[in-house]
Design a protein around this motif. Structure first.
Motif, short mmCIF file in Angstrom:
data_model
loop_
_atom_site.label_atom_id
_atom_site.label_comp_id
_atom_site.label_asym_id
_atom_site.label_seq_id
_atom_site.Cartn_x
_atom_site.Cartn_y
_atom_site.Cartn_z
N ILE A 156 54.73 -7.14 10.53
CA ILE A 156 56.08 -6.92 11.03
C ILE A 156 56.48 -8.14 11.84
O ILE A 156 55.72 -8.61 12.69
N THR A 157 57.68 -8.65 11.58
CA THR A 157 58.17 -9.78 12.35
C THR A 157 59.52 -9.44 12.98
O THR A 157 60.27 -8.59 12.48
N ARG A 158 59.78 -10.09 14.11
CA ARG A 158 61.09 -10.04 14.76
C ARG A 158 61.42 -11.45 15.18
O ARG A 158 60.65 -12.10 15.90
N ASN A 159 62.54 -11.97 14.71
CA ASN A 159 62.89 -13.35 15.06
C ASN A 159 63.74 -13.39 16.34
O ASN A 159 64.03 -12.35 16.94
N GLU A 160 64.12 -14.60 16.73
CA GLU A 160 64.81 -14.80 18.01
C GLU A 160 66.17 -14.14 18.09
O GLU A 160 66.70 -13.91 19.17
N THR A 161 66.77 -13.78 16.95
CA THR A 161 68.08 -13.11 16.97
C THR A 161 67.97 -11.60 16.84
O THR A 161 68.98 -10.91 16.82
N GLY A 162 66.73 -11.08 16.76
CA GLY A 162 66.55 -9.64 16.65
C GLY A 162 66.43 -9.13 15.24
O GLY A 162 66.52 -7.92 15.00
N MET A 163 66.25 -10.03 14.27
CA MET A 163 66.07 -9.63 12.87
C MET A 163 64.63 -9.18 12.66
O MET A 163 63.70 -9.96 12.84
#
Length: 181
Positions: free
Chosen positions: A145-152
């Motif tokens: 699971i990933t979450r990027n800096e913009t909340g994606m």
């Protein structure tokens, strides 16, 4: 933190002895963290404290295997694996964060693996719902699971365990919580 030491000394357990580092059929390595069955219904958790979890400003990745022992969940069998929370007591009525699991919304929902935003101790919003229905056809499942800096958020699953056959089950944005402690 993994269970390879055979100890769970850094973990906070809802009930003492409710979790163990077991060498009985580990998912990988010599030990796996395992819930100790009590033979009765109830709730349990194991958590580990991490200082201030900043989710903004970069990409965060969680990767782990979970096994449901190829057992079909019933209407009372639910689980959530918290990725980040604002407190270590995961039964608290004020816990907020993000979790992945099956059936947390109600007892009659499908057993599809879903990534949730948790508000005041309850699943408030499904961020990504996969097509993977946990049951007799699945033992260990690899989660990435990933979450990027913009909340994606992006949910990848490997239905035969491990991480060599990950399938993207969707992406969606939820930046409600950027820092959890």
């Amino acid at each position: 933190e993994d269970a390879e030491t055979g100890l769970l000394t850094d973990w906070i357990l809802a009930t003492s002895g409710s979790w163990s580092a077991s060498n009985a059929a580990p998912i990988s390595g010599n030990y796996s963290m395992r819930h100790v069955s009590t033979g009765s219904s109830g709730q349990s958790y194991a958590s580990i404290f991490l200082d201030d979890q900043y989710l903004d400003g970069g990409t965060t990745t969680w990767q782990f295997n979970l096994s449901h022992f190829a057992i079909e969940p019933d209407q009372n069998d639910k689980f959530m694996f918290f990725l980040a929370a604002n407190e270590s007591d995961l039964f608290s009525a004020t816990v907020d964060g993000y979790a992945v699991g099956i059936n947390p919304a109600n007892a009659f929902a499908a057993d599809n693996i879903t990534l949730w935003r948790i508000v005041n101790g309850s699943p408030a919003s499904a961020i990504v719902t996969s097509t993977v229905d946990v049951g007799t056809g699945h033992d260990a499942i690899g989660y990435h699971i990933t979450r990027n800096e913009t909340g994606m958020w992006t949910l990848y699953l490997d239905v035969d365990g491990g991480f060599d056959n990950l399938v993207n089950h969707g992406s969606a944005t939820d930046a409600t919580y950027d820092k959890l402690s």
